[in-house]
Write a protein that holds these residues in place. Structure first.
Motif, short mmCIF file in Angstrom:
data_model
loop_
_atom_site.label_atom_id
_atom_site.label_comp_id
_atom_site.label_asym_id
_atom_site.label_seq_id
_atom_site.Cartn_x
_atom_site.Cartn_y
_atom_site.Cartn_z
N ASP A 1 42.58 39.75 33.63
CA ASP A 1 42.83 41.16 33.28
C ASP A 1 41.50 41.89 33.07
N GLU B 1 38.31 47.67 38.69
CA GLU B 1 38.92 48.99 38.93
C GLU B 1 37.98 50.12 38.52
N LYS C 1 44.97 41.30 41.50
CA LYS C 1 46.00 42.21 40.95
C LYS C 1 47.32 41.48 40.79
N ARG C 2 47.68 40.67 41.81
CA ARG C 2 48.98 39.98 41.77
C ARG C 2 49.03 38.98 40.62
N LYS C 3 47.94 38.28 40.39
CA LYS C 3 47.89 37.32 39.27
C LYS C 3 48.06 38.04 37.93
N VAL C 4 47.38 39.16 37.78
CA VAL C 4 47.46 39.90 36.51
C VAL C 4 48.88 40.42 36.32
N GLU C 5 49.47 40.94 37.41
CA GLU C 5 50.86 41.43 37.29
C GLU C 5 51.82 40.31 36.93
N ALA C 6 51.52 39.09 37.35
CA ALA C 6 52.39 37.94 37.04
C ALA C 6 52.15 37.42 35.62
N GLY C 7 51.13 37.96 34.95
CA GLY C 7 50.85 37.52 33.57
C GLY C 7 49.98 36.27 33.51
N LEU D 1 39.92 42.39 36.44
CA LEU D 1 40.59 43.46 37.19
C LEU D 1 40.19 44.83 36.65
N HIS D 2 40.20 44.95 35.33
CA HIS D 2 39.87 46.24 34.74
C HIS D 2 38.44 46.66 35.09
N TYR E 1 43.26 41.73 46.27
CA TYR E 1 44.70 41.86 46.10
C TYR E 1 45.27 40.75 45.21
#
Ligand code: 3HC
Length: 287
Positions: free
Chosen positions: A243, A250, A267-273, A246-247, A264
């Motif tokens: 996270d 960004e 982002k997908r890993k962070v969205e998955a927690g 990613l931050h 990509y």
């Protein structure tokens, strides 16, 4: 006004997470009285637990003695009240990496702290100048960017905001050195020196994995064995927190354009927690 490290007695730390508790720990080991503040008692308690574990590791490895560890811990006071930092000579803010949160904290610190206090932020990518502009004393504000794990990593990045006073910068180098660190200086540009260069390296490692260049183990081995870094990009991303990576990516992307596009798969890993070591899973699985 000339700030002198010799005159520092109390150090304030805002945020008791991984970075804040680490900064509190190294300040206490250096002999300063420390006030560590977070918004909830539970977060302060977690900060003390992290400090105890880390001090334990340092005792085990022989870096410090048991009595030095006990004395250091006793020098740290926990609080949820920002006003308890009023007597501190220097404050290092290590709260959420969110510009509005940081600006609110600095605006509050501006009300609470005495005129001579140095106000530092541990931000990894956000603008020091924007944070400083939330105060009436931007000359006293600068970046003091510690590396994770703080008790182990030797380096601290000193970041010069648009309005930072020369003596405040000098003070910051001397203060970090007093904590046993070595410093370098960066202008207030996105990501400073470290994250401007580190984040694209991590993102490229993630893209190489996603695009099937090699297994994650081979990507990390290629970089550790091939370039002598202690951790490869995927292992390091897990260590820092996906996270956080990613931050930071960004922010760099927003400020510096497409060459900083986050991977990509990050982002997908962070969205998955799956945020890395701290959640037990990132690119690797942890016990
Ligand atoms: N507290 C106290 N001591 C610790 C510790 C901690 N949290 N973590 C590790 N240690 C000590 C160990 O006790 C050990 O001590 P010893 O050598 O005297 O016995 C020593 O550090 C080495 O630890 P380990 O043997 O467990 O493991 P490693 O040799 O793999 O080292 C590491 C761990 C120091 C994390 C090493 O892998 C490393 O340097 N990795 C790269 C870390 C890095 O690059 N950090 C910067 C990230 S970027 C950043 O923070 C900026 C941000 O804005 C994103």
């Amino acid at each position: 006004m000339t700030r002198k490290v010799d005159a520092v007695e109390r150090v304030g730390v805002v945020g008791a997470g991984t970075m804040g508790s680490g900064i509190a720990q190294v300040s206490a080991i250096a002999g300063y009285d420390v006030v560590m503040r977070d918004i909830e008692t539970e977060y302060v308690e977690n900060g003390f637990e992290t400090i105890e574990n880390s001090l334990g590791r340092q005792v085990e490895s022989g870096a410090i003695t048991e009595s030095e560890a006990e004395a250091a811990e006793a020098r740290i006071e926990g609080t949820t009240d920002l006003e308890d930092l009023a007597d501190c000579d220097v404050v290092v803010e290590a709260a959420l990496e969110d510009i509005d949160v940081k600006r609110d904290i600095f605006s509050d610190l501006d009300e609470v702290m005495n005129d001579e206090a140095v106000l530092a932020t541990n931000t990894s990518t956000l603008s020091i100048t924007t944070i400083a502009a939330a105060t009436e004393r931007p000359g006293s504000v600068l970046g003091l960017h510690f590396m994770n794990p703080v008790p182990v990593m030797k380096g601290v990045e000193v970041v010069n905001g648009e309005k930072t006073d020369g003596d405040v910068l000098e003070f910051a180098h001397a203060f970090a050195e007093d904590l046993g660190k070595e410093t370098w200086e960066s202008d207030d540009k996105p990501g400073f020196v470290t994250n401007r260069i580190l984040m694209p390296w991590i993102n490229e490692g993630i893209r190489a994995f996603d695009e099937g260049v090699a297994t994650k183990e081979d990507i990390d081995s290629g970089m550790t064995l091939g370039t002598n870094v202690p951790m490869g990009p995927l292992e390091l991303a897990d260590h820092i927190g996906l996270d956080i990576c990613l931050h930071a990516s960004e922010t760099l992307h927003e400020e510096l354009g497409d060459r900083y596009t986050p991977a990509y798969l990050l982002k997908r890993k962070v969205e998955a927690g799956d945020l890395g070591k701290k959640t037990g899973e990132g690119f690797y699985i942890y016990d």
